[in-house]
Scaffold this motif. Sequence first.
Motif, short mmCIF file in Angstrom:
data_model
loop_
_atom_site.label_atom_id
_atom_site.label_comp_id
_atom_site.label_asym_id
_atom_site.label_seq_id
_atom_site.Cartn_x
_atom_site.Cartn_y
_atom_site.Cartn_z
N ARG A 40 -7.20 5.18 -47.30
CA ARG A 40 -5.82 4.76 -47.07
C ARG A 40 -5.77 3.29 -46.68
NH1 ARG A 40 -5.15 9.89 -43.09
NH2 ARG A 40 -5.16 11.52 -44.70
N ASP A 176 -5.68 15.31 -48.39
CA ASP A 176 -5.03 15.30 -47.08
C ASP A 176 -4.79 16.73 -46.61
OD1 ASP A 176 -4.94 12.55 -47.22
OD2 ASP A 176 -2.84 12.46 -47.84
N TYR A 228 1.57 9.57 -43.08
CA TYR A 228 0.32 10.27 -42.78
C TYR A 228 0.26 10.92 -41.41
CZ TYR A 228 -1.50 7.61 -46.77
OH TYR A 228 -1.70 7.07 -48.01
#
Length: 233
Positions: A40, A176, A228
């Motif tokens: 990320r 994720d 996130y």
Amino acid sequence: MSNQDPSPAPVADPLAQAFVAFAVECGVLRFGEFKTKAGRMSPYFFNAGLFDDGAKLLRLAEFYAQRLLESGIEFDMVFGPAYKGIPLGAALAVELARRGRNVPFAYNRKEAKDHGEGGTLVGAPLKGRVLIVDDVMSAGTAARESIAIIQAAGATPHAVCIALDRQEMATDKGQDVPYSAVQYVQRTLGLQVCSIARLSDLMQYLEAGGHATSAQDHQRVLAYRQRYGVEES
């Protein structure tokens, strides 16, 4: 339109706010664009390796000790996983002794020695309830490795103390997952976790205008958290 007052803002944690300010001052906590282990692009980066002189390590150890003592977590010894956890665990053990709580300390090597005392463990024998000390948790990998080492020695992995909880999704096989590394360690591995500061504390620091570019940095961190972030434990 409702006449009710909006929910009050969370009360700032003085210890966490002081720590975030200290980390920014030391250049340990930086803002910009950084690639994480998960791939990320993060608007902030925390590098505990930059607590790189005696005065910084002393202050850092004070933060760790204060948070740990406030947490009420009970433990019998400190373990610092290689590599960053070694100076962190050692500094914490020294500070705890200064405060009247002298506990054994151990750490591991990445490579086993075939001479001298041999093996991968250095310091006090691992026994009782062991506290693992590290900087951050990205995926819980280091915690799992430490747990295996501690259990193999016949001791009990009991808790983890870290500097910063990023409060963001962990990854599993490149995907994720809807929980953070800290939540994984708490819920799946069954260890208690305490942190000096969390992402929510960093957000409060930025909202309060903690440094010159706080407004821009706050917007970037907020966007990252919205994408996130995980629900707080």
